[in-house]
Structures are given as structure tokens and as C-alpha cells.
Design a protein around this motif. Structure first.
Motif, PDB file in Angstrom:
ATOM      1  N   GLY A  69      58.893 -21.826 -18.700  1.00  0.00           N
ATOM      2  CA  GLY A  69      59.104 -22.960 -19.599  1.00  0.00           C
ATOM      3  C   GLY A  69      58.255 -24.162 -19.213  1.00  0.00           C
ATOM      4  O   GLY A  69      57.678 -24.829 -20.069  1.00  0.00           O
ATOM      5  N   ALA A  70      58.168 -24.443 -17.923  1.00  0.00           N
ATOM      6  CA  ALA A  70      57.350 -25.564 -17.460  1.00  0.00           C
ATOM      7  C   ALA A  70      55.874 -25.311 -17.743  1.00  0.00           C
ATOM      8  O   ALA A  70      55.152 -26.212 -18.177  1.00  0.00           O
ATOM      9  N   LEU A  71      55.417 -24.088 -17.522  1.00  0.00           N
ATOM     10  CA  LEU A  71      54.019 -23.755 -17.785  1.00  0.00           C
ATOM     11  C   LEU A  71      53.703 -23.823 -19.273  1.00  0.00           C
ATOM     12  O   LEU A  71      52.669 -24.380 -19.668  1.00  0.00           O
ATOM     13  N   SER A  72      54.598 -23.311 -20.108  1.00  0.00           N
ATOM     14  CA  SER A  72      54.326 -23.342 -21.547  1.00  0.00           C
ATOM     15  C   SER A  72      54.346 -24.777 -22.076  1.00  0.00           C
ATOM     16  O   SER A  72      53.548 -25.127 -22.950  1.00  0.00           O
ATOM     17  N   PHE A  73      55.224 -25.638 -21.573  1.00  0.00           N
ATOM     18  CA  PHE A  73      55.235 -27.027 -22.027  1.00  0.00           C
ATOM     19  C   PHE A  73      53.983 -27.762 -21.563  1.00  0.00           C
ATOM     20  O   PHE A  73      53.446 -28.596 -22.300  1.00  0.00           O
ATOM     21  N   ALA A  74      53.504 -27.457 -20.363  1.00  0.00           N
ATOM     22  CA  ALA A  74      52.273 -28.087 -19.882  1.00  0.00           C
ATOM     23  C   ALA A  74      51.091 -27.672 -20.753  1.00  0.00           C
ATOM     24  O   ALA A  74      50.265 -28.513 -21.128  1.00  0.00           O
ATOM     25  N   LEU A  75      51.001 -26.406 -21.101  1.00  0.00           N
ATOM     26  CA  LEU A  75      49.923 -25.959 -21.985  1.00  0.00           C
ATOM     27  C   LEU A  75      50.055 -26.571 -23.376  1.00  0.00           C
ATOM     28  O   LEU A  75      49.065 -26.948 -23.999  1.00  0.00           O
ATOM     29  N   TYR A  76      51.264 -26.691 -23.876  1.00  0.00           N
ATOM     30  CA  TYR A  76      51.503 -27.311 -25.184  1.00  0.00           C
ATOM     31  C   TYR A  76      51.100 -28.786 -25.166  1.00  0.00           C
ATOM     32  O   TYR A  76      50.491 -29.288 -26.106  1.00  0.00           O
ATOM     33  N   SER A  77      51.389 -29.484 -24.081  1.00  0.00           N
ATOM     34  CA  SER A  77      51.056 -30.910 -23.989  1.00  0.00           C
ATOM     35  C   SER A  77      49.553 -31.147 -23.946  1.00  0.00           C
ATOM     36  O   SER A  77      49.061 -32.098 -24.541  1.00  0.00           O
ATOM     37  N   PHE A  78      48.804 -30.308 -23.244  1.00  0.00           N
ATOM     38  CA  PHE A  78      47.364 -30.491 -23.171  1.00  0.00           C
ATOM     39  C   PHE A  78      46.671 -30.107 -24.472  1.00  0.00           C
ATOM     40  O   PHE A  78      45.576 -30.560 -24.754  1.00  0.00           O
ATOM     41  N   ARG A  79      47.307 -29.285 -25.288  1.00  0.00           N
ATOM     42  CA  ARG A  79      46.709 -28.867 -26.550  1.00  0.00           C
ATOM     43  C   ARG A  79      46.880 -29.942 -27.634  1.00  0.00           C
ATOM     44  O   ARG A  79      46.081 -30.025 -28.561  1.00  0.00           O
ATOM     45  N   LYS A  80      47.880 -30.777 -27.516  1.00  0.00           N
ATOM     46  CA  LYS A  80      48.137 -31.791 -28.537  1.00  0.00           C
ATOM     47  C   LYS A  80      47.082 -32.890 -28.493  1.00  0.00           C
ATOM     48  O   LYS A  80      46.525 -33.196 -27.462  1.00  0.00           O
ATOM     49  N   THR A  81      46.826 -33.489 -29.645  1.00  0.00           N
ATOM     50  CA  THR A  81      45.789 -34.504 -29.735  1.00  0.00           C
ATOM     51  C   THR A  81      46.255 -35.882 -29.293  1.00  0.00           C
ATOM     52  O   THR A  81      45.429 -36.745 -29.040  1.00  0.00           O
ATOM     53  N   ASP A  82      47.552 -36.122 -29.202  1.00  0.00           N
ATOM     54  CA  ASP A  82      48.010 -37.452 -28.836  1.00  0.00           C
ATOM     55  C   ASP A  82      48.203 -37.615 -27.330  1.00  0.00           C
ATOM     56  O   ASP A  82      48.615 -38.669 -26.880  1.00  0.00           O
ATOM     57  N   VAL A  83      47.872 -36.605 -26.541  1.00  0.00           N
ATOM     58  CA  VAL A  83      47.936 -36.703 -25.091  1.00  0.00           C
ATOM     59  C   VAL A  83      46.545 -37.060 -24.576  1.00  0.00           C
ATOM     60  O   VAL A  83      45.570 -36.383 -24.860  1.00  0.00           O
ATOM     61  N   ILE A  84      46.444 -38.168 -23.819  1.00  0.00           N
ATOM     62  CA  ILE A  84      45.158 -38.622 -23.296  1.00  0.00           C
ATOM     63  C   ILE A  84      44.991 -38.086 -21.880  1.00  0.00           C
ATOM     64  O   ILE A  84      45.756 -38.435 -20.989  1.00  0.00           O
ATOM     65  N   VAL A  85      44.004 -37.229 -21.687  1.00  0.00           N
ATOM     66  CA  VAL A  85      43.723 -36.694 -20.362  1.00  0.00           C
ATOM     67  C   VAL A  85      42.441 -37.317 -19.817  1.00  0.00           C
ATOM     68  O   VAL A  85      42.375 -37.733 -18.668  1.00  0.00           O
ATOM     69  N   ASP A  86      41.413 -37.433 -20.638  1.00  0.00           N
ATOM     70  CA  ASP A  86      40.122 -37.963 -20.204  1.00  0.00           C
ATOM     71  C   ASP A  86      39.756 -39.142 -21.106  1.00  0.00           C
ATOM     72  O   ASP A  86      39.372 -38.956 -22.257  1.00  0.00           O
ATOM     73  N   ARG A  87      39.883 -40.351 -20.589  1.00  0.00           N
ATOM     74  CA  ARG A  87      39.606 -41.529 -21.401  1.00  0.00           C
ATOM     75  C   ARG A  87      38.137 -41.904 -21.398  1.00  0.00           C
ATOM     76  O   ARG A  87      37.713 -42.742 -22.175  1.00  0.00           O
ATOM     77  N   ARG A  88      37.323 -41.304 -20.533  1.00  0.00           N
ATOM     78  CA  ARG A  88      35.906 -41.672 -20.470  1.00  0.00           C
ATOM     79  C   ARG A  88      35.130 -41.083 -21.639  1.00  0.00           C
ATOM     80  O   ARG A  88      34.286 -41.746 -22.211  1.00  0.00           O
ATOM     81  N   ARG A  89      35.412 -39.827 -21.981  1.00  0.00           N
ATOM     82  CA  ARG A  89      34.681 -39.193 -23.081  1.00  0.00           C
ATOM     83  C   ARG A  89      35.198 -39.627 -24.446  1.00  0.00           C
ATOM     84  O   ARG A  89      34.445 -39.676 -25.399  1.00  0.00           O
ATOM     85  N   ASN A  90      36.494 -39.934 -24.543  1.00  0.00           N
ATOM     86  CA  ASN A  90      37.086 -40.319 -25.817  1.00  0.00           C
ATOM     87  C   ASN A  90      38.002 -41.518 -25.578  1.00  0.00           C
ATOM     88  O   ASN A  90      39.207 -41.362 -25.409  1.00  0.00           O
ATOM     89  N   PRO A  91      37.449 -42.749 -25.581  1.00  0.00           N
ATOM     90  CA  PRO A  91      38.278 -43.915 -25.252  1.00  0.00           C
ATOM     91  C   PRO A  91      39.300 -44.272 -26.332  1.00  0.00           C
ATOM     92  O   PRO A  91      40.262 -44.959 -26.045  1.00  0.00           O
ATOM     93  N   GLU A  92      39.103 -43.828 -27.563  1.00  0.00           N
ATOM     94  CA  GLU A  92      40.043 -44.125 -28.648  1.00  0.00           C
ATOM     95  C   GLU A  92      40.467 -42.817 -29.318  1.00  0.00           C
ATOM     96  O   GLU A  92      40.070 -42.522 -30.449  1.00  0.00           O
ATOM     97  N   PRO A  93      41.317 -42.022 -28.678  1.00  0.00           N
ATOM     98  CA  PRO A  93      41.682 -40.722 -29.244  1.00  0.00           C
ATOM     99  C   PRO A  93      42.592 -40.825 -30.462  1.00  0.00           C
ATOM    100  O   PRO A  93      42.701 -39.884 -31.233  1.00  0.00           O
ATOM    101  N   TRP A  94      43.230 -41.961 -30.663  1.00  0.00           N
ATOM    102  CA  TRP A  94      44.120 -42.112 -31.810  1.00  0.00           C
ATOM    103  C   TRP A  94      43.352 -42.167 -33.124  1.00  0.00           C
ATOM    104  O   TRP A  94      43.932 -42.023 -34.184  1.00  0.00           O
ATOM    105  N   GLU A  95      42.053 -42.389 -33.065  1.00  0.00           N
ATOM    106  CA  GLU A  95      41.253 -42.406 -34.286  1.00  0.00           C
ATOM    107  C   GLU A  95      41.047 -41.005 -34.859  1.00  0.00           C
ATOM    108  O   GLU A  95      40.756 -40.850 -36.034  1.00  0.00           O
TER     109      GLU A  95
END
Length: 83
Positions: free
Chosen positions: A26-52
Motif C-alpha cells: 500500500g505504501a509503495l502503490s501510494f508513492a507511485l500514485y503520488s509521483f504520477r500526479k501532476t499536482d505533486v512538485i518533485v523538481d522545481r528547477r525544470r518546471n517552476p510553475e507546474p500548476w500551469e
């Protein structure tokens, strides 16, 4: 001695092994689900405004009930004036 041999010798460990397996998957599947979503910011250098890049017609929550999206006129005029 393997895991299955240990579980067959000590049967009281079977519920613990099942609970730990379900929790870890469950923890692994939620972590994969969170990284796949567009509203989670992981790297702000390549995409500083991901909400656009978020599509307003795609629900962003795990469960969405009666969500309706309407554009805000003031925001649209400001966005068109700044571009």
C-alpha cells in the motif's frame, strides 16, 4: 532456512507477515500514485510553475464528488495581459 519454511514452522507469524505485506504494498502503490500526479512538485528547477500545466477538467483528487470548474474572468484577463 527460507521465509516460507519459517512460516510453516511458526504459524503464529502468518498474520504478521500478511499485515506487513499489505502495508508495504500500500505504501509503495501510494508513492507511485503520488509521483504520477501532476499536482505533486518533485523538481522545481525544470518546471517552476507546474500548476500551469494542470488540466482543470481532470479531477485532481483521489475521490471527486460534484466538482464543477468555471474560469475566473479576472484571472483570465490578468493571464492574457501578462503573456
Amino acid at each position: 532456512m527460507g521465509v516460507f519454511q519459517t512460516l510453516m514452522k511458526k504459524k503464529e507469524l502468518i498474520p504478521l507477515a500478511v499485515i506487513m505485506t499489505v502495508a508495504a504494498s500500500g505504501a509503495l502503490s501510494f508513492a507511485l500514485y503520488s509521483f504520477r500526479k501532476t499536482d505533486v512538485i518533485v523538481d522545481r528547477r525544470r518546471n517552476p510553475e507546474p500548476w500551469e500545466t494542470v488540466d482543470p477538467h481532470v479531477p485532481q483528487k483521489l475521490i471527486t464528488i460534484n466538482q464543477q470548474w468555471k474560469p475566473i474572468e479576472e484571472l483570465q484577463t490578468v493571464r492574457s495581459a501578462t503573456k
